[in-house]
Write an enzyme that holds these catalytic residues in place. Structure first.
Site, mmCIF file in Angstrom:
data_model
loop_
_atom_site.group_PDB
_atom_site.id
_atom_site.type_symbol
_atom_site.label_atom_id
_atom_site.label_comp_id
_atom_site.label_asym_id
_atom_site.label_seq_id
_atom_site.Cartn_x
_atom_site.Cartn_y
_atom_site.Cartn_z
ATOM 1 C CB CYS A 17 -0.111 -26.199 -50.314
ATOM 2 S SG CYS A 17 -1.481 -27.260 -49.677
ATOM 3 N N GLY A 43 -1.113 -28.896 -56.282
ATOM 4 C CA GLY A 43 -2.137 -29.524 -55.366
ATOM 5 C C GLY A 43 -3.351 -29.495 -56.501
ATOM 6 C CG ASN A 117 3.385 -24.370 -49.968
ATOM 7 O OD1 ASN A 117 4.405 -23.814 -50.417
ATOM 8 N ND2 ASN A 117 3.419 -25.713 -49.667
ATOM 9 N N GLY A 118 3.118 -25.592 -46.482
ATOM 10 C CA GLY A 118 4.264 -26.352 -45.681
ATOM 11 C C GLY A 118 3.450 -27.207 -44.733
ATOM 12 C CE1 TYR A 257 8.189 -35.347 -59.223
ATOM 13 C CE2 TYR A 257 7.200 -34.550 -57.231
ATOM 14 C CZ TYR A 257 7.155 -35.209 -58.565
ATOM 15 O OH TYR A 257 5.621 -36.077 -58.595
#
Ligand code: SF4
Length: 474
Positions: A17, A43, A117-118, A257
């Site tokens: 996210c 996302g 996020n997470g 990445y």
């Protein structure tokens, strides 16, 4: 009959996210829109913005890309000088509008909007506890437990309620929140996910990655520190660090990445980091080949580094089509390779009869690499070798990446590298060593989460850490 279907061409790991917040801009929704646009790679399932003007909080969210959810005529309907935004790839809960964020609630004459996020590793236990006490949940996201925990302690003031709520949750979180007059940011005490603070013309911005600052003309000041809570209102920026300092567990996969190469993440430039990964790969393994090439775009920078270090010519042997939407007319059986070929197409005269070294950033399930390698074999590439700019991904991630079961990981299913090489169809395969990966970051190993490579989890993962863990019981 033609049927428009969602048709994924990739089994690459998905971003988790992206979050964005702005305080002190007269057109905060537009700034958030551009910020989310820069974070779109984190996302693509849903996008949302909540705004406040000191009196009211408004929100718009929807399924799809930022540019699909927000159009020129929707932004003026979101007036205010503070805003938060979110782009989502679901790691807990289905990809449905009720799970899109920001998550907005009304409680005690105030509005609270949250974007996260997470992944929280104890969300399931907390949800059971909260439901036993009468909480009614609107979504199947782990993030919603934060709002319920917050609401339970608001009688003591927002700051104390925040400390209580964040003190109960465990796992990875980079959170932005909004009330009628305040923007809040918080990062978990181990700093799994990035969260950066920036400034412009007296206003403040917070984003998952600094590439979002560049697009809105803000200057990067520093990272939101692990365990820090930042509250911004008309009195300025106020920071508290209520939790004891823990060893950092920055997700190293962000540098390899996930993050955009033009971002600073954990204080490091992602582009330069990826080039150094390529340098280290070339020091470790150098087969006899005619050229080195990436599978674009994610392997580009490590491939550049590999070519620079080894002196082997760098070529863009496959060309990416940048104009592919997420939805296709489903191909017929006769076109079953369509999904592989529509995205990357080889430059045949460059590759036919050659010994080629491919640089990949990671191999998760292995099926994407296998399909691409088969395509190259089919056009007559003589030898195909591959180097990967991280060690084998052997363990699942409970902290917000979409490989949450070892059954999905080709390196967990095959004990020997030769077996993986055979599965993909390669003449040889080499993974970067753990030391080579960490050295390329310019940081010590103890700053990072390396769990998906070494199985040592800084926070114990829950037994069922599947994406749909809140949906099985209903
Ligand atoms: S397990 Fe791997 S992907 Fe997950 S947070 Fe740790 S380093 Fe990142």
């Amino acid at each position: 009959m033609d049927e428009t279907l969602s048709y994924s061409t990739s089994t690459r790991p998905r971003e988790e996210c992206g979050v964005f917040a702005v305080y002190g801009h007269e057109d905060a929704a537009r700034v958030a829109f551009f910020g989310l646009f820069a974070l779109q790679h984190r996302g693509q399932e849903s996008a949302g913005i909540a705004v406040a003007d000191g009196c009211q909080v408004l929100e718009r969210k929807g399924m799809g890309l930022v540019s699909e959810v927000f159009r020129e005529d929707t932004l003026p309907k979101l007036p205010g000088h503070l805003a938060i935004g979110h782009v989502r790839y679901s790691t807990t809960g289905s990809s449905v509008i009720s799970n899109a964020q920001p998550f907005l609630v009304h409680h005690g004459n105030e509005y609270y909007a949250l974007a996260h996020n997470g992944n929280l590793v104890n969300a399931h236990a907390l949800r059971v506890e909260l439901e036993d006490r009468g909480s009614i949940f609107q979504s199947t996201m782990d993030s919603e437990v934060v709002v319920h925990l917050l609401a339970a302690h608001l009688k003591n003031g927002l700051e104390e309620a925040l400390v209580h709520a964040l003190g109960r949750i465990e796992g990875a979180y980079s959170i932005v929140m909004l009330t009628r007059e305040r923007v809040i940011a918080a990062r978990d005490p181990r700093g799994f996910r990035p969260l950066a603070l920036g400034q412009f013309n007296g206003g403040w911005v917070i984003a998952s990655e600094t590439c979002a600052f560049d697009l809105v003309g803000a200057t990067y000041l520093r990272d939101v520190e692990p365990g820090e809570i930042i509250i911004i209102d008309d009195q300025g920026l106020h920071s508290i660090r209520p939790f004891p300092k823990l060893a950092s567990s920055h997700c190293i996969f962000e540098l390899i990445y996930f993050a955009r190469p033009d971002s600073q993440v954990f204080g490091k430039n992602v582009y330069l980091c990826r080039k150094r990964l390529g340098h280290n790969l070339a020091k470790e393994y150098r087969p006899d080949v005619d050229l080195v090439m990436p599978f674009p775009d994610s392997g580009n920078y490590a491939a550049l580094g590999y070519a620079e270090e080894s002196g082997i010519p760098f070529e863009m042997g496959m060309i990416r089509n940048h104009y592919i939407g997420r939805t296709f007319i489903q191909p017929s059986q006769a076109m079953r390779n369509f999904g592989v070929r529509v995205k990357l197409n080889p430059v045949r005269p460059l590759l036919q009869g050659k010994k080629v070294l491919i640089v990949e950033d990671s191999i998760i399930r292995g099926t994407t690499s296998r399909n691409r390698v088969k395509h190259l074999r089919d056009i007559g590439v003589k030898e195909l070798h591959m180097v990967v700019s991280c060690p084998p991904t052997t363990y699942p991630c409970p902290y917000g990446i979409d490989f949450s079961h070892s059954g999905e990981l080709v390196a967990a299913q095959n004990e020997h590298i030769e077996e993986i090489a055979k599965f993909i169809g390669l003449d040889s395969l080499h993974y970067l060593s753990l030391n080579g990966m960490v050295e390329a970051t310019g940081m010590e190993a103890n700053n990072f989460c390396l769990s998906c490579y070494n199985g040592r989890y800084p926070i114990s993962p829950p037994e069922d850490m599947g994406k749909f863990c809140f949906e099985k019981e209903t």
